[in-house]
Enzyme design. Structure first.
Site, PDB file in Angstrom:
ATOM      1  N   SER A  46      10.122  -3.492   1.557  1.00 38.58           N
ATOM      2  CA  SER A  46       9.673  -4.112   0.309  1.00 38.58           C
ATOM      3  C   SER A  46      10.870  -4.344  -0.585  1.00 38.58           C
ATOM      4  O   SER A  46      11.831  -3.564  -0.567  1.00 38.58           O
ATOM      5  CB  SER A  46       8.663  -3.213  -0.408  1.00 38.58           C
ATOM      6  OG  SER A  46       8.321  -3.760  -1.668  1.00 38.58           O
ATOM      7  N   GLU A  84       8.490 -14.694   5.168  1.00 37.34           N
ATOM      8  CA  GLU A  84       7.374 -15.454   4.610  1.00 37.34           C
ATOM      9  C   GLU A  84       6.076 -14.803   5.063  1.00 37.34           C
ATOM     10  O   GLU A  84       5.889 -14.506   6.241  1.00 37.34           O
ATOM     11  CB  GLU A  84       7.419 -16.901   5.099  1.00 37.34           C
ATOM     12  CG  GLU A  84       6.348 -17.780   4.481  1.00 37.34           C
ATOM     13  CD  GLU A  84       6.416 -19.214   4.959  1.00 37.34           C
ATOM     14  OE1 GLU A  84       5.542 -19.997   4.545  1.00 37.34           O
ATOM     15  OE2 GLU A  84       7.329 -19.543   5.738  1.00 37.34           O
ATOM     16  N   ASP A 135       1.125  -4.145   2.280  1.00 37.58           N
ATOM     17  CA  ASP A 135       0.643  -5.385   1.686  1.00 37.58           C
ATOM     18  C   ASP A 135      -0.603  -5.025   0.903  1.00 37.58           C
ATOM     19  O   ASP A 135      -1.544  -4.439   1.462  1.00 37.58           O
ATOM     20  CB  ASP A 135       0.342  -6.461   2.735  1.00 37.58           C
ATOM     21  CG  ASP A 135       0.259  -7.839   2.072  1.00 37.58           C
ATOM     22  OD1 ASP A 135       1.257  -8.253   1.460  1.00 37.58           O
ATOM     23  OD2 ASP A 135      -0.794  -8.477   2.150  1.00 37.58           O
ATOM     24  N   PHE A 191       2.673  -0.821 -12.163  1.00 33.44           N
ATOM     25  CA  PHE A 191       3.289  -2.143 -11.991  1.00 33.44           C
ATOM     26  C   PHE A 191       2.202  -3.116 -11.580  1.00 33.44           C
ATOM     27  O   PHE A 191       1.053  -2.746 -11.347  1.00 33.44           O
ATOM     28  CB  PHE A 191       4.425  -2.083 -10.955  1.00 33.44           C
ATOM     29  CG  PHE A 191       3.981  -1.675  -9.564  1.00 33.44           C
ATOM     30  CD1 PHE A 191       3.690  -2.632  -8.600  1.00 33.44           C
ATOM     31  CD2 PHE A 191       3.862  -0.337  -9.229  1.00 33.44           C
ATOM     32  CE1 PHE A 191       3.277  -2.264  -7.326  1.00 33.44           C
ATOM     33  CE2 PHE A 191       3.453   0.042  -7.955  1.00 33.44           C
ATOM     34  CZ  PHE A 191       3.160  -0.925  -7.007  1.00 33.44           C
ATOM     35  N   GLY A 192       2.580  -4.379 -11.471  1.00 28.39           N
ATOM     36  CA  GLY A 192       1.622  -5.384 -11.012  1.00 28.39           C
ATOM     37  C   GLY A 192       0.434  -5.501 -11.950  1.00 28.39           C
ATOM     38  O   GLY A 192       0.575  -5.605 -13.170  1.00 28.39           O
ATOM     39  N   TYR A 193      -0.762  -5.456 -11.359  1.00 31.60           N
ATOM     40  CA  TYR A 193      -2.005  -5.630 -12.117  1.00 31.60           C
ATOM     41  C   TYR A 193      -2.546  -4.317 -12.687  1.00 31.60           C
ATOM     42  O   TYR A 193      -3.663  -4.292 -13.221  1.00 31.60           O
ATOM     43  CB  TYR A 193      -3.076  -6.247 -11.211  1.00 31.60           C
ATOM     44  CG  TYR A 193      -2.769  -7.642 -10.720  1.00 31.60           C
ATOM     45  CD1 TYR A 193      -3.109  -8.765 -11.472  1.00 31.60           C
ATOM     46  CD2 TYR A 193      -2.145  -7.850  -9.489  1.00 31.60           C
ATOM     47  CE1 TYR A 193      -2.840 -10.052 -11.018  1.00 31.60           C
ATOM     48  CE2 TYR A 193      -1.868  -9.129  -9.016  1.00 31.60           C
ATOM     49  CZ  TYR A 193      -2.216 -10.222  -9.791  1.00 31.60           C
ATOM     50  OH  TYR A 193      -1.946 -11.487  -9.337  1.00 31.60           O
ATOM     51  N   ASP A 194      -1.787  -3.230 -12.584  1.00 28.78           N
ATOM     52  CA  ASP A 194      -2.292  -1.918 -13.017  1.00 28.78           C
ATOM     53  C   ASP A 194      -2.867  -1.902 -14.431  1.00 28.78           C
ATOM     54  O   ASP A 194      -3.897  -1.251 -14.662  1.00 28.78           O
ATOM     55  CB  ASP A 194      -1.189  -0.866 -12.902  1.00 28.78           C
ATOM     56  CG  ASP A 194      -0.928  -0.422 -11.466  1.00 28.78           C
ATOM     57  OD1 ASP A 194      -1.672  -0.856 -10.564  1.00 28.78           O
ATOM     58  OD2 ASP A 194       0.018   0.361 -11.241  1.00 28.78           O
ATOM     59  N   HIS A 203      -5.502   3.061  -4.072  1.00 27.17           N
ATOM     60  CA  HIS A 203      -5.643   2.439  -2.762  1.00 27.17           C
ATOM     61  C   HIS A 203      -4.467   2.804  -1.866  1.00 27.17           C
ATOM     62  O   HIS A 203      -4.634   3.061  -0.673  1.00 27.17           O
ATOM     63  CB  HIS A 203      -5.742   0.925  -2.926  1.00 27.17           C
ATOM     64  CG  HIS A 203      -4.674   0.316  -3.787  1.00 27.17           C
ATOM     65  ND1 HIS A 203      -4.413   0.749  -5.068  1.00 27.17           N
ATOM     66  CD2 HIS A 203      -3.790  -0.691  -3.553  1.00 27.17           C
ATOM     67  CE1 HIS A 203      -3.415   0.045  -5.584  1.00 27.17           C
ATOM     68  NE2 HIS A 203      -3.016  -0.831  -4.681  1.00 27.17           N
ATOM     69  N   ARG A 204      -3.263   2.843  -2.451  1.00 22.96           N
ATOM     70  CA  ARG A 204      -2.070   3.200  -1.678  1.00 22.96           C
ATOM     71  C   ARG A 204      -2.138   4.659  -1.245  1.00 22.96           C
ATOM     72  O   ARG A 204      -1.809   5.008  -0.114  1.00 22.96           O
ATOM     73  CB  ARG A 204      -0.821   2.902  -2.516  1.00 22.96           C
ATOM     74  CG  ARG A 204       0.480   3.008  -1.743  1.00 22.96           C
ATOM     75  CD  ARG A 204       1.637   2.339  -2.498  1.00 22.96           C
ATOM     76  NE  ARG A 204       1.453   0.879  -2.525  1.00 22.96           N
ATOM     77  CZ  ARG A 204       1.177   0.180  -3.618  1.00 22.96           C
ATOM     78  NH1 ARG A 204       1.055   0.792  -4.788  1.00 22.96           N
ATOM     79  NH2 ARG A 204       1.023  -1.125  -3.558  1.00 22.96           N
TER      80      ARG A 204
END
Length: 213
Positions: A27, A59, A88, A172-175, A200-201
Site C-alpha cells: 500500500s 492499476e 482493498d 483516515f479516508g471516510y472514517d 472491518h480491517r
C-alpha cells in the site's frame, strides 16, 4: 489459493503459515500502512511498505475487493521476493447501490482528497431525497501472497450509518462519516485502539492471525 469470506469463523485453517520476518505491506496509503503495522506488531512480523521499497502501484482492474487485494499482493510479492500483504477496502452505501465500493479511493480524485470524496457521498445521498437511507458498511479484503503465487485471503465487514458533517480528525479516508452500529461517535472521533477492536480491517485481521500466524 485459498480464502475465507466468513468473518464469524476466524478459526479457518490456512494452507500455508506465515513465518516471522519481513512482510511487504502493498500500500502507498500512510494511514492504512500505520493501521496494518499496529495490527501486526505483536506477531514477530517486520512490516515494510511498498512505498519504502519504491514498488509501483498497480492499476486496480478487479471487480471485487478480493480481486484487487490479490493483484496488489501478487505484484508486490513478485517484485520484492518477499511475502506481501495487500488490503482493498471501501465504503458501501445502501442508498447508492453499494457505491463508492471498490472505487472508494477514486472518489477522492487524483489528489486523494477524502474531504472531496465525503462531499461526493453526501451529495449523492441528498440527491436521492430526504428519505434516503444512510445505512452503510465498510468492507476490507486482505490478500497475503508469496513470491511463488500462493495466496490466502480474508474478508471483514462492519455496519453502521453515515453522519453529516464529518466528525473527528482521527483515522483516515471516510472514517469521519461513519458511525458503527451500537456507537454514537464516528471512526474519526474514536481512539485508534477502540477502532482496531471492531473495524472491518480488524475483523479481517482476526481471521488472518488465526489462520496464518
Amino acid at each position: 489459493m485459498s480464502g475465507s469470506g466468513d468473518e464469524e469463523a476466524p478459526g479457518r485453517q490456512a494452507i500455508r503459515k506465515l513465518a516471522p520476518g519481513r512482510l511487504v505491506i502493498a500500500s502507498h496509503n500512510p494511514g492504512k500502512v500505520r493501521e496494518i503495522e499496529a495490527l501486526l506488531g505483536p506477531y514477530g512480523i517486520q512490516p515494510v511498505s511498498a512505498a519504502a521499497l519504491d514498488l509501483p502501484e498497480p492499476e486496480e482492474t478487479g471487480t471485487t475487493f478480493v480481486a484487487n487485494a490479490e493483484l496488489k499482493a501478487l505484484q508486490a510479492a513478485d517484485l520484492s521476493g518477499l511475502p506481501a500483504l495487500a488490503d482493498d477496502s471501501g465504503l458501501c452505501v445502501d442508498a447508492l447501490n453499494g457505491d463508492p465500493g471498490i472505487y472508494s479511493a477514486r472518489w477522492a480524485g487524483p489528489g486523494k482528497d477524502f474531504a472531496v470524496a465525503m462531499r461526493r457521498v453526501e451529495d449523492a445521498i441528498a440527491a436521492k431525497g430526504p428519505d434516503a437511507s444512510r445505512d452503510a458498511h465498510f468492507v476490507c479484503a486482505l490478500a497475503l501472497a508469496w513470491p511463488d503465487g500462493h495466496v490466502e485471503w480474508f474478508e471483514g465487514r462492519v455496519d453502521g450509518t453515515l453522519v453529516w458533517p464529518p466528525r473527528g480528525d482521527r483515522g483516515f479516508g471516510y472514517d469521519p462519516l461513519f458511525v458503527p452500529l451500537g456507537h454514537d461517535i464516528s471512526f474519526g472521533e474514536m481512539d485508534p485502539e477502540a477502532k482496531h477492536a471492531m473495524s472491518h480491517r480488524a475483523r479481517a485481521f482476526a481471521q488472518l492471525v488465526a489462520a496464518v500466524l
